[in-house]
Design a protein around this motif. Structure first.
Motif, PDB file in Angstrom:
ATOM      1  N   SER A 220       0.823  -1.207   0.000  1.00 46.86           N
ATOM      2  CA  SER A 220       0.000   0.000   0.000  1.00 46.86           C
ATOM      3  C   SER A 220       0.861   1.263   0.000  1.00 46.86           C
ATOM      4  O   SER A 220       1.831   1.360   0.761  1.00 46.86           O
ATOM      5  N   ARG A 222       0.269   3.883   1.329  1.00 47.81           N
ATOM      6  CA  ARG A 222       0.168   4.543   2.636  1.00 47.81           C
ATOM      7  C   ARG A 222       1.436   4.360   3.454  1.00 47.81           C
ATOM      8  O   ARG A 222       1.726   5.163   4.348  1.00 47.81           O
ATOM      9  N   TRP A 223       2.178   3.303   3.160  1.00 48.59           N
ATOM     10  CA  TRP A 223       3.358   3.012   3.971  1.00 48.59           C
ATOM     11  C   TRP A 223       4.625   3.603   3.369  1.00 48.59           C
ATOM     12  O   TRP A 223       5.724   3.278   3.825  1.00 48.59           O
ATOM     13  N   GLU A 232       0.360   1.731  10.488  1.00 42.38           N
ATOM     14  CA  GLU A 232       1.010   0.670   9.729  1.00 42.38           C
ATOM     15  C   GLU A 232       1.303  -0.529  10.621  1.00 42.38           C
ATOM     16  O   GLU A 232       1.059  -1.681  10.237  1.00 42.38           O
TER      17      GLU A 232
END
Length: 294
Positions: A220, A222-223, A232
């Motif tokens: 993802s 997002r990380w 996370e």
């Protein structure tokens, strides 16, 4: 990567060689007559011992380091004969070498709580080696030419490779790379893996998380942060717990093992030829290293 490391990596065709003929792709997996799983796959992965059939035809990190180290010793001898100094790369401690297949099916449960989906920081001996590679990028131009020639594949590097294996062609890792990628893709479509992934997805949904599979969760965007965030870490912990409760890794590893064995049968000649070449490079590297260590 520094210029010198890029040149050396490109020249070390042992690891990067590609040959044109394509390999047989893995097709959609039918349901097996007996769905055997590997009960120790999850525990072994925790210990870094998850091995797959195609691993026998690839090259481990330890083997890569061995060839680099042997080649480096021969380069030093060549450079010294030219009246030039050459600092060999610091060795990587055996305990610092990452095991194979550690993140093949997603997050490593033992690392989830601390690192989330971020990789574990490099251990000290790996960091020292990387710094030594980087330092080569700052060497004077005359030293770089003597070491790598004007092409980046000549000079003492070419001499060292010839002294190591003569005219032996580098192994064909294209076969291994294509087949192991095909096996992973095909195994995700195996009926028992799809069933396990649905169960994993339902488990994640109970934690308020929505990812199609562990690889999507780990990848993802997002990380893409400097370090693991609290969100996370929580996601990775839930992911790891769901993998364990659903026995996903055991099911997936068993399916991929079956697929890899079939691919090895279909591509046996090319794989055996590549392995023979790899083994010759490794044997030559170990002879050089053994002489240097005694």
């Amino acid at each position: 990567m520094s210029l010198s490391r890029a040149r050396a990596a490109a020249a070390l065709a042992l690891l990067l060689a590609t040959i044109a003929p394509a390999c047989t792709a893995a097709e959609e997996e039918p349901a097996p007559a007996h769905r055997t799983t590997a009960p120790l796959a999850y525990a072994n992965r925790q210990k870094g011992q998850l091995r797959l059939p195609l691993d026998a035809y690839g090259s481990t990190a330890a083997e890569t380091y061995a060839v680099e180290d042997a080649q480096d010793l021969l380069m030093r001898r060549c450079m010294n004969q030219l009246g030039l100094e050459w600092q060999t790369l610091p060795r990587v401690a055996p305990g610092d070498i990452a095991p194979p297949n550690l993140r093949r099916y997603g997050v490593v449960p033992a690392e989830a709580a601390r690192y989330g989906y971020h990789p574990r920081p490099d251990p000290p001996s790996v960091t020292r080696r990387d710094h030594a590679w980087d330092a080569r990028g700052a060497l004077p131009a005359a030293i770089q030419r003597a070491a790598y020639g004007t092409s980046g594949t000549g000079g003492c590097l070419k001499t060292a490779q010839h002294q190591l294996v003569g005219d032996t062609a580098p192994p064909d890792y294209d076969a291994f790379n294509r087949l192991t990628e095909a096996a992973l893709k095909s195994s995700r479509r195996a009926p028992e893996v799809r069933d396990a992934l649905r169960t994993w997805h339902a488990c994640m949904a109970k934690a308020g998380l929505d990812y199609p599979d562990p690889l999507a969760a780990a990848g993802s965007p997002r990380w893409n942060t400097a370090g693991p965030t609290p969100t996370e870490r929580r996601t990775a912990r839930a992911d790891a717990a769901c993998q364990q409760s659903t026995k996903l890794v055991a099911v997936w590893a068993a399916a991929e093992t079956r697929i890899q064995r079939r691919l090895i049968q279909r591509n046996g000649v090319r794989l055996r030829t590549a392995k023979a070449r790899r083994d010759r490079w490794l044997a030559a590297a170990h002879r050089v290293l053994n002489r240097a260590d005694h």
